[in-house]
Enzyme design. Structure first.
Site, PDB file in Angstrom:
ATOM      1  N   SER A 181       0.822  -1.225   0.000  1.00  0.00           N
ATOM      2  CA  SER A 181       0.000   0.000   0.000  1.00  0.00           C
ATOM      3  C   SER A 181       0.847   1.262   0.000  1.00  0.00           C
ATOM      4  CB  SER A 181      -0.964   0.002   1.192  1.00  0.00           C
ATOM      5  OG  SER A 181      -1.796  -1.142   1.162  1.00  0.00           O
ATOM      6  N   ARG A 182       2.045   1.172  -0.565  1.00  0.00           N
ATOM      7  CA  ARG A 182       2.949   2.317  -0.707  1.00  0.00           C
ATOM      8  C   ARG A 182       3.424   2.882   0.644  1.00  0.00           C
ATOM      9  NH1 ARG A 182       3.182   0.221  -4.841  1.00  0.00           N
ATOM     10  NH2 ARG A 182       3.114   1.118  -6.914  1.00  0.00           N
ATOM     11  N   LEU A 183       3.313   2.093   1.706  1.00  0.00           N
ATOM     12  CA  LEU A 183       3.827   2.527   3.005  1.00  0.00           C
ATOM     13  C   LEU A 183       5.264   2.035   3.146  1.00  0.00           C
ATOM     14  CD1 LEU A 183       0.702   1.846   5.264  1.00  0.00           C
ATOM     15  CD2 LEU A 183       1.428   4.003   4.210  1.00  0.00           C
TER      16      LEU A 183
END
Length: 541
Positions: A515-517
């Site tokens: 999730s692009r974290l």
């Protein structure tokens, strides 16, 4: 200094490797009318086993030529579906019989290579992080055996396979394949266990029911199973989430030569043809068509006038035709990686770099020492290029180049640069910024003479960033210098060639996450009690 030697695999493309060393398959029982004559068997075997194997295909001659432009043109034409050979049902059966006759292959050898080809084709397109649940629906013949082998390989590739094998064959080969899957705890499902809508439980369906020897109308339970796959295509048309279909050699229920005659059959997303595509593959309209396997002898290629694409590297599969046009904005990867936490990292960024570099080497990644070097001249215009790290120690990162190149000129105007390492297989990046200076002449001299003689001569010939009339000029100069230094053990290092060292002033370690974290940890210099130290900070993504 820890010297990192470049290990570049020397790719030797022998003529036989450029031929389609493909897998002849779907070796279901062929009718007696498909058997070639005994003299035909022996003529093929003689060609295959002789000391020479003359090849008359123009495309193969082109690959053997010295013209890289011509080779590229031929390769492009060979990946054009219109220029590739398609087999009739009779030819496909004959080739199988020849392979399992005078050429000495066994059914289990062919089946193993076929299943591996199917599994590697799936991995090329459908990554296990997104398409994990795979159902292999296997028929009673050799096409079903291919599916069983593919399921085993997919398990080892990180997928979660399930198998539906309703009409089991009692032959030892097949019972052995079942036992292998059971030892891996791969679940076997009955037809009754399957949901009416397969897309609820599975991401990929491997259609391994019928091969090119099948005739007639599918009987229960395969008629209903085929209809379940037909239903998946209808789900896709109504924009519902649906499983993807991968058919092995022939979409089950299709006519081997006529294809989906009534237009109501399976519409696979991927077709993995074996040996060569069958005529029905011309009717395939899905986005991904692969050819699997690579071992058919040149004698068969010659006698059947096969025109097939070469396989890249050591791959067991090759794409036929161009990949489908896609929306670039929709391309994304949802990275799955261990967390990268402050309490886990090394206090010294160089130690952390070497730790990650060792991981990249251990993972077998290609050229883990490749790095993007970015420089900026006095005009403020940045430029980047890939170079190879050749040494790393407490003082910094070393690479070698031509001192008259564009990057060298920019470094003379602005001695600051950045390095970027990207290790795709580990979802990792490392950025390093710092001050650059030349290494000593002694250090450059020592490394220059550690290189292969061809690389030493190449460094003299290649005046980087200057215009050359054509490749033939470089080749001619290389041959002249090769002759000049033929009686010389020590080739003198050119004055315009040597190394640079970047002394780091900032490090950033990036670990891709879901999730692009992503994890981004920066090492920034700070002074503590008059001593240089590194402070670790987490950056927002």
């Amino acid at each position: 200094m820890l010297l990192i030697r470049r290990s570049r695999a020397m790719t030797c493309l022998f003529l036989s490797q450029l031929l389609p060393l493909t897998l002849s398959h779907s070796h279901n029982n062929a009718s007696s009318t498909c058997k070639p004559s005994r003299s035909f068997y022996y003529s093929l075997a003689k060609n295959a086993w002789g000391s020479t194997c003359p090849i008359s295909l123009p495309a193969i001659r082109s690959f053997a030529s010295n013209s890289s432009i011509e080779a590229t043109r031929v390769m492009q034409s060979m990946t054009n579906p219109e220029s590739i050979s398609y087999l009739t049902q009779r030819d496909a059966a004959e080739i199988d019989e020849i392979l399992m006759g005078p050429l000495g292959f066994s059914v289990d050898q062919l089946m193993e290579l076929a299943g591996l080809s199917v599994a590697t084709s799936i991995v090329e397109i459908y990554k296990p992080s997104e398409y994990n649940r795979v159902l292999a629906i296997c028929g009673p013949g050799n096409n079903g055996g291919d599916g069983l082998v593919a399921a085993r390989h997919l398990h080892h590739f990180g997928y979660k396979p399930f198998v539906c094998y309703p009409k089991r064959t009692a032959k030892p080969l097949y019972t052995g394949l079942v036992t292998q899957l059971e030892s891996l705890a791969v679940p076997f499902l009955t037809v009754e266990d399957l949901p009416s809508d397969l897309s609820k439980d599975f991401d990929i369906i491997v259609d391994a029911m019928f091969g090119f020897s099948f005739h007639g109308t599918p009987r229960p339970p395969f008629d209903d199973l085929i209809q379940k796959l037909v239903y998946l295509h209808k789900c896709n048309q109504t924009c519902q989430k649906s499983s993807l279909i991968v058919s092995i050699d022939i979409p089950s229920g299709w006519h081997v030569e006529g294809g989906d005659v009534n237009g109501e059959g399976i519409k696979p997303d991927m077709l993995v043809s074996l040996t060569a595509p069958k005529l029905c593959a011309k009717k395939f309209s899905g986005p991904h068509h692969f050819l699997g396997g690579r071992f058919v002898p040149p004698s068969i290629v010659e006698n059947y006038k096969l025109h097939l694409p070469p396989y890249p590297g050591t791959s067991m599969c090759v794409r036929i035709g161009k990949p489908p046009q896609i929306d670039i904005s929709a391309l994304r990867e949802n990275y799955i990686s261990p967390e990268f936490l402050e309490e886990q990292v090394e206090a010294n960024p160089m130690d952390q770099f070497l730790k990650w570099f060792d991981d990249a080497v251990a993972a077998g990644l290609k050229e883990p020492n490749a790095m993007c070097l970015s420089t900026v001249g006095k005009d403020g215009k940045p430029s980047s290029r890939m170079v190879l790290l050749k040494g790393v120690d407490k003082d910094g990162f070393v690479w070698y180049t031509n001192y008259e190149s564009r990057k060298a000129n920019q470094l003379s105007e602005n001695p600051r640069a950045s390095l970027l390492f990207y290790w795709d297989g580990l979802n990792r990046q490392v950025r390093v910024e710092g001050f650059v200076q030349k290494v000593s002449d002694e250090e450059s001299e020592q490394y220059f003479h550690s290189r292969p003689r061809g690389s030493q001569i190449g460094a003299i010939v290649s005046k980087q960033s200057t215009i050359v009339p054509g490749r033939h000029v470089l080749y001619q100069q290389f041959k002249e210098l090769e002759e000049k230094f033929s009686d010389t053990n020590l080739i003198p290092k050119p004055k315009h060639w040597g190394g640079y060292r970047l002394k780091p002033e900032l490090f950033e370690f990036w670990q891709g996450q879901q999730s692009r974290l992503h994890d981004r940890l920066q090492y920034v210099p700070q002074e503590i009690r008059g001593k240089q130290a590194w402070k670790i900070v987490r950056m927002r993504v």
